[in-house]
Design a protein around this motif. Sequence first.
Motif, mmCIF file in Angstrom:
data_model
loop_
_atom_site.group_PDB
_atom_site.id
_atom_site.type_symbol
_atom_site.label_atom_id
_atom_site.label_comp_id
_atom_site.label_asym_id
_atom_site.label_seq_id
_atom_site.Cartn_x
_atom_site.Cartn_y
_atom_site.Cartn_z
ATOM 1 N N SER A 21 4.340 45.173 -10.566
ATOM 2 C CA SER A 21 4.243 46.352 -9.143
ATOM 3 C C SER A 21 2.603 46.026 -8.733
ATOM 4 N N ILE A 22 1.597 46.012 -9.650
ATOM 5 C CA ILE A 22 0.186 46.035 -8.562
ATOM 6 C C ILE A 22 -0.618 44.481 -8.768
ATOM 7 N N ILE A 23 0.473 43.948 -9.215
ATOM 8 C CA ILE A 23 -0.598 42.643 -9.734
ATOM 9 C C ILE A 23 -0.309 41.583 -8.548
ATOM 10 N N ASP A 24 -1.465 41.009 -8.016
ATOM 11 C CA ASP A 24 -0.590 39.817 -6.809
ATOM 12 C C ASP A 24 -0.411 39.128 -7.513
ATOM 13 N N PRO A 25 0.380 38.408 -6.735
ATOM 14 C CA PRO A 25 0.954 36.793 -7.288
ATOM 15 C C PRO A 25 -0.186 35.697 -7.256
ATOM 16 N N ALA A 26 -1.053 35.787 -6.773
ATOM 17 C CA ALA A 26 -1.840 34.831 -6.376
ATOM 18 C C ALA A 26 -2.338 34.797 -7.606
ATOM 19 N N LEU A 27 -3.015 35.652 -8.816
ATOM 20 C CA LEU A 27 -3.049 35.765 -9.575
ATOM 21 C C LEU A 27 -2.646 35.428 -10.862
ATOM 22 N N ARG A 28 -1.521 34.874 -11.114
ATOM 23 C CA ARG A 28 -0.045 34.938 -11.541
ATOM 24 C C ARG A 28 0.009 32.793 -11.285
ATOM 25 N N ARG A 29 -0.576 32.555 -10.729
ATOM 26 C CA ARG A 29 0.235 30.649 -10.847
ATOM 27 C C ARG A 29 -0.354 30.416 -11.505
ATOM 28 N N PHE A 30 -0.690 29.072 -11.975
ATOM 29 C CA PHE A 30 -0.912 28.219 -12.479
ATOM 30 C C PHE A 30 -2.149 27.765 -12.282
ATOM 31 N N GLY A 31 -3.190 27.294 -13.144
ATOM 32 C CA GLY A 31 -4.359 27.834 -13.143
ATOM 33 C C GLY A 31 -5.001 28.513 -12.465
ATOM 34 N N ARG A 32 -4.660 30.032 -12.913
ATOM 35 C CA ARG A 32 -5.527 30.756 -13.407
ATOM 36 C C ARG A 32 -5.265 32.155 -14.211
ATOM 37 N N PHE A 33 -4.173 32.777 -14.241
ATOM 38 C CA PHE A 33 -3.361 32.842 -15.900
ATOM 39 C C PHE A 33 -2.384 32.204 -15.434
#
Length: 455
Positions: A21-33
């Motif tokens: 709902s609120i997590i930006d997809p840019a944070l969920r890519r490989f290399g971050r989370f």
Amino acid sequence: MDGLKSRAHVIVIGATNRPNSIIDPALRRFGRFDREIDIGVPDEVGRLEVLQIQTKKMKLTEDVDLEKVARETHGFVGADLAALCTEAALQCIREKMDIIDLEDDTIDAEILNSMDATNGHFKNVLGTSSPSALRETIVEVPNVSWNHVGGLETVKRELQETVQCPVEHPAKFEKFGMSPSRGVLFYGPPGRGKTLLAKAIANECQANFISIKGPELLTMWFGESEANVRDAFDKAPQSAPCVLFFDELDSIAVRRGSSTGDSGGADRVLNQLLTEMDGLSAKKTIFIIRATNRPDIIDPALLRPGRLDQLIYIPLPDESSRHVDLAALAKLTEGFSGADITEICQRACKYAIREEIEKDIQRERTKSPEVMDEDAVDEVAEIKVTHFEEAMKYDRKSVSYSDILKYKAFSQNLQQSRGFGSDFKFSQSAAGAPNDLNPFTSSGSRDNDDVDLYD
């Protein structure tokens, strides 16, 4: 996060209960989370371990069975179990409040030693607690068992095999490589006890029960009805084993294309319902029970095997099912539904209560202070034949004969028009002549009247 060096020995851990709902997809890519770990609802073994940790410093009596508590707390997370143990301890303290001096700074050791949490404390708390995941939609199931459902032995057996057996005997299903059934459709006249059957099977197998009224899912806002369907199916896996009961299914599952003037809203809700059913995990023991009085308008895509494995007709009760200690009444109520018979019994009770009140008033007027007839005052009220006779004068039959014929025709067409029929048997030449098993060729052919009837 992009500026962290790989040898900095720094790990970033994030936590949320709303990942989609609120997590930006840019944070969920490989290399971050890089990794996402789903901390789900604990199973029975996990709940037992949590209970053992929470009760480590509690004084428990020998009758406390934590394994039984773990079995009866489907859908409870760690915080729910902690609240359960805390409330059980508080109930134990409340019982000793009469002998505790609140003005004293200390409490006697004898009183403290007498404070033991018993099995009754946990049982009372379980009756009023619910898992946090279901507090918005959970329905408190009454103490309904098979003894509260008259007759319908065949329906009870099918429900036990569909819902209860996969929960109580999962090893048997794994042995034969069979996955539990996805869902069941109850159809039949109104007032026949379809909702009562759903609650009874949920209570018998100690599963969570979520009741959803079909019209409650529909709203005037675009896309919100589909979101309501998704929310209902999102809560079910969190509380497995779970019985998801949809009442008044015909309000959200009519044939696609039959509704006009709603901009396709009903079709979108049905499409979302079919998508959620197909997306259910086979590893979760989730059973979908639906009830409707109009099976003829349900979309055929919802009735196919894999979505609704069984379509169970709930008929009117026979004479043995209608029996209420009066054989004559059971014979006279031919064609009455369970709700109709309940109304007759309640009306008879009302007449018995009215008669008892009139007797009490008359007794108060006639008795003298010197003469007290305690047996007359404590007289136990009885429901007599005259009360039922008076109630039968105002009886109402909610299901007409034409309605019964309609449901029977639908049931027969469903069995005969979709398959080989109830008289199908493997012939001796079946192995050598597979065409004999074709229902539309040779001896297994159907006449045009059957096909036209189904169409």
